[in-house]
Structures are given as structure tokens and as C-alpha cells.
Design a protein around this motif. Sequence first.
Motif, PDB file in Angstrom:
ATOM      1  N   ALA A  56       0.823  -1.208   0.000  1.00 38.76           N
ATOM      2  CA  ALA A  56       0.000   0.000   0.000  1.00 38.76           C
ATOM      3  C   ALA A  56       0.861   1.263   0.000  1.00 38.76           C
ATOM      4  O   ALA A  56       0.578   2.226  -0.724  1.00 38.76           O
ATOM      5  CB  ALA A  56      -0.948  -0.005   1.196  1.00 38.76           C
ATOM      6  N   VAL A  57       1.934   1.258   0.790  1.00 41.53           N
ATOM      7  CA  VAL A  57       2.834   2.419   0.831  1.00 41.53           C
ATOM      8  C   VAL A  57       3.535   2.589  -0.512  1.00 41.53           C
ATOM      9  O   VAL A  57       3.605   3.691  -1.055  1.00 41.53           O
ATOM     10  CB  VAL A  57       3.853   2.294   1.985  1.00 41.53           C
ATOM     11  N   ASN A  58       4.038   1.493  -1.074  1.00 36.24           N
ATOM     12  CA  ASN A  58       4.710   1.581  -2.375  1.00 36.24           C
ATOM     13  C   ASN A  58       3.779   2.137  -3.450  1.00 36.24           C
ATOM     14  O   ASN A  58       4.178   2.989  -4.243  1.00 36.24           O
ATOM     15  CB  ASN A  58       5.252   0.218  -2.795  1.00 36.24           C
ATOM     16  N   GLU A  59       2.546   1.685  -3.479  1.00 41.41           N
ATOM     17  CA  GLU A  59       1.573   2.173  -4.466  1.00 41.41           C
ATOM     18  C   GLU A  59       1.243   3.643  -4.238  1.00 41.41           C
ATOM     19  O   GLU A  59       1.175   4.424  -5.184  1.00 41.41           O
ATOM     20  CB  GLU A  59       0.299   1.334  -4.411  1.00 41.41           C
ATOM     21  N   ALA A  60       1.034   4.028  -2.992  1.00 40.15           N
ATOM     22  CA  ALA A  60       0.675   5.418  -2.689  1.00 40.15           C
ATOM     23  C   ALA A  60       1.822   6.370  -3.017  1.00 40.15           C
ATOM     24  O   ALA A  60       1.611   7.442  -3.590  1.00 40.15           O
ATOM     25  CB  ALA A  60       0.276   5.550  -1.224  1.00 40.15           C
ATOM     26  N   LEU A  61       3.042   5.984  -2.674  1.00 42.68           N
ATOM     27  CA  LEU A  61       4.177   6.868  -2.919  1.00 42.68           C
ATOM     28  C   LEU A  61       4.549   6.935  -4.398  1.00 42.68           C
ATOM     29  O   LEU A  61       5.125   7.931  -4.842  1.00 42.68           O
ATOM     30  CB  LEU A  61       5.386   6.433  -2.090  1.00 42.68           C
ATOM     31  N   ALA A  62       4.212   5.915  -5.157  1.00 45.27           N
ATOM     32  CA  ALA A  62       4.532   5.920  -6.591  1.00 45.27           C
ATOM     33  C   ALA A  62       3.865   7.092  -7.305  1.00 45.27           C
ATOM     34  O   ALA A  62       4.399   7.605  -8.289  1.00 45.27           O
ATOM     35  CB  ALA A  62       4.119   4.594  -7.225  1.00 45.27           C
ATOM     36  N   ASP A  63       2.706   7.526  -6.818  1.00 41.35           N
ATOM     37  CA  ASP A  63       1.967   8.634  -7.438  1.00 41.35           C
ATOM     38  C   ASP A  63       2.064   9.926  -6.643  1.00 41.35           C
ATOM     39  O   ASP A  63       1.413  10.907  -6.983  1.00 41.35           O
ATOM     40  CB  ASP A  63       0.488   8.252  -7.587  1.00 41.35           C
ATOM     41  N   ALA A  64       2.859   9.928  -5.597  1.00 42.61           N
ATOM     42  CA  ALA A  64       2.939  11.089  -4.705  1.00 42.61           C
ATOM     43  C   ALA A  64       4.000  12.077  -5.194  1.00 42.61           C
ATOM     44  O   ALA A  64       4.896  11.716  -5.961  1.00 42.61           O
ATOM     45  CB  ALA A  64       3.285  10.622  -3.297  1.00 42.61           C
ATOM     46  N   PRO A  65       3.915  13.322  -4.745  1.00 44.21           N
ATOM     47  CA  PRO A  65       4.955  14.298  -5.086  1.00 44.21           C
ATOM     48  C   PRO A  65       6.318  13.865  -4.515  1.00 44.21           C
ATOM     49  O   PRO A  65       6.375  13.143  -3.513  1.00 44.21           O
ATOM     50  CB  PRO A  65       4.487  15.590  -4.401  1.00 44.21           C
ATOM     51  N   SER A  92       6.723  11.253   2.300  1.00 39.28           N
ATOM     52  CA  SER A  92       7.138  10.106   3.103  1.00 39.28           C
ATOM     53  C   SER A  92       5.922   9.434   3.738  1.00 39.28           C
ATOM     54  O   SER A  92       4.836  10.009   3.806  1.00 39.28           O
ATOM     55  CB  SER A  92       8.121  10.530   4.190  1.00 39.28           C
ATOM     56  N   ALA A  93       6.149   8.216   4.189  1.00 43.59           N
ATOM     57  CA  ALA A  93       5.087   7.451   4.847  1.00 43.59           C
ATOM     58  C   ALA A  93       5.718   6.566   5.904  1.00 43.59           C
ATOM     59  O   ALA A  93       6.884   6.186   5.800  1.00 43.59           O
ATOM     60  CB  ALA A  93       4.336   6.600   3.828  1.00 43.59           C
ATOM     61  N   ARG A  94       4.931   6.244   6.910  1.00 47.22           N
ATOM     62  CA  ARG A  94       5.384   5.370   7.984  1.00 47.22           C
ATOM     63  C   ARG A  94       4.407   4.212   8.151  1.00 47.22           C
ATOM     64  O   ARG A  94       3.205   4.398   8.025  1.00 47.22           O
ATOM     65  CB  ARG A  94       5.453   6.139   9.301  1.00 47.22           C
ATOM     66  N   ILE A  95       4.959   3.073   8.452  1.00 42.08           N
ATOM     67  CA  ILE A  95       4.140   1.928   8.834  1.00 42.08           C
ATOM     68  C   ILE A  95       4.306   1.783  10.342  1.00 42.08           C
ATOM     69  O   ILE A  95       5.432   1.707  10.846  1.00 42.08           O
ATOM     70  CB  ILE A  95       4.568   0.646   8.112  1.00 42.08           C
ATOM     71  N   ARG A  96       3.168   1.811  11.024  1.00 43.75           N
ATOM     72  CA  ARG A  96       3.187   1.732  12.484  1.00 43.75           C
ATOM     73  C   ARG A  96       2.466   0.478  12.952  1.00 43.75           C
ATOM     74  O   ARG A  96       1.468   0.088  12.364  1.00 43.75           O
ATOM     75  CB  ARG A  96       2.475   2.945  13.089  1.00 43.75           C
ATOM     76  N   ASP A 112      11.966   9.431  -3.658  1.00 44.88           N
ATOM     77  CA  ASP A 112      13.171  10.190  -3.943  1.00 44.88           C
ATOM     78  C   ASP A 112      12.871  11.303  -4.947  1.00 44.88           C
ATOM     79  O   ASP A 112      12.209  11.087  -5.964  1.00 44.88           O
ATOM     80  CB  ASP A 112      14.249   9.265  -4.502  1.00 44.88           C
ATOM     81  N   ALA A 113      13.365  12.510  -4.648  1.00 48.13           N
ATOM     82  CA  ALA A 113      13.100  13.679  -5.484  1.00 48.13           C
ATOM     83  C   ALA A 113      13.768  13.577  -6.848  1.00 48.13           C
ATOM     84  O   ALA A 113      13.231  14.066  -7.844  1.00 48.13           O
ATOM     85  CB  ALA A 113      13.553  14.950  -4.772  1.00 48.13           C
ATOM     86  N   GLU A 114      14.924  12.946  -6.923  1.00 55.97           N
ATOM     87  CA  GLU A 114      15.653  12.872  -8.190  1.00 55.97           C
ATOM     88  C   GLU A 114      15.209  11.717  -9.071  1.00 55.97           C
ATOM     89  O   GLU A 114      15.037  11.880 -10.275  1.00 55.97           O
ATOM     90  CB  GLU A 114      17.152  12.777  -7.922  1.00 55.97           C
ATOM     91  N   THR A 115      15.039  10.548  -8.484  1.00 57.03           N
ATOM     92  CA  THR A 115      14.743   9.350  -9.283  1.00 57.03           C
ATOM     93  C   THR A 115      13.269   8.986  -9.315  1.00 57.03           C
ATOM     94  O   THR A 115      12.836   8.256 -10.201  1.00 57.03           O
ATOM     95  CB  THR A 115      15.513   8.135  -8.744  1.00 57.03           C
ATOM     96  N   GLY A 116      12.502   9.448  -8.329  1.00 53.98           N
ATOM     97  CA  GLY A 116      11.093   9.068  -8.228  1.00 53.98           C
ATOM     98  C   GLY A 116      10.887   7.699  -7.600  1.00 53.98           C
ATOM     99  O   GLY A 116       9.761   7.257  -7.422  1.00 53.98           O
ATOM    100  N   THR A 127      13.889   3.939   4.171  1.00 50.84           N
ATOM    101  CA  THR A 127      15.019   4.508   4.894  1.00 50.84           C
ATOM    102  C   THR A 127      15.141   3.987   6.313  1.00 50.84           C
ATOM    103  O   THR A 127      16.130   4.218   6.953  1.00 50.84           O
ATOM    104  CB  THR A 127      14.915   6.053   4.930  1.00 50.84           C
ATOM    105  N   ASP A 128      14.126   3.296   6.792  1.00 51.85           N
ATOM    106  CA  ASP A 128      14.167   2.751   8.148  1.00 51.85           C
ATOM    107  C   ASP A 128      13.204   1.583   8.214  1.00 51.85           C
ATOM    108  O   ASP A 128      11.999   1.764   8.015  1.00 51.85           O
ATOM    109  CB  ASP A 128      13.775   3.833   9.166  1.00 51.85           C
ATOM    110  N   GLY A 129      13.705   0.410   8.458  1.00 51.92           N
ATOM    111  CA  GLY A 129      12.844  -0.751   8.514  1.00 51.92           C
ATOM    112  C   GLY A 129      12.306  -1.112   7.136  1.00 51.92           C
ATOM    113  O   GLY A 129      12.682  -0.514   6.144  1.00 51.92           O
ATOM    114  N   GLY A 130      11.400  -2.086   7.039  1.00 45.38           N
ATOM    115  CA  GLY A 130      10.727  -2.490   5.817  1.00 45.38           C
ATOM    116  C   GLY A 130      11.593  -2.364   4.573  1.00 45.38           C
ATOM    117  O   GLY A 130      12.611  -1.739   4.603  1.00 45.38           O
TER     118      GLY A 130
END
Length: 65
Positions: A11-20, A24-28, A51-55, A60-63
Motif C-alpha cells: 500500500a505504501v509503495n503504491e501510494a508513494l509511486a503517485d505522490a509528489p 514520506s510514509a510510515r508503517i506503524r 526520492d526527489a531525483e529518481t522518483g 530509509t528505516d525498517g521495511g
Amino acid sequence: MASDEGLAVEAVNEALADAPPDTSARIRRVQVGEVSGNYVTLAVVGVARRDAETGAVEWTDGGPW
């Protein structure tokens, strides 16, 4: 909200793929508070950002596990 960490990562990967960029996102890991009925964070188990450069979505922490 996901029933397991694998679904949460997807879910995080899908959401961030279309995000500016730099979003960032966290799994809690959470539980429902006995008195308040609100979610109580037990632990942050993964942090990802787009990532701003590569998309690319970078964990960056866990997962992902």
C-alpha cells in the motif's frame, strides 16, 4: 490499515509511486486503546519516501521485510 506488514508495504509503495517527490510514509504497529478507543502507536516499523531525483520509493528505516 492492513492486517499484515506485507500488505502495508504494498500500500505504501503504491501510494508513494503517485505522490509528489519527497513525500514520506510510515508503517506503524498499533493497538486500540482500552479507554479511548483510539489507535495507540506501539512502534514505527518502516519509513519510506519518494526520492526527489529518481522518483523511486526508498525505505530509509525498517521495511520491506
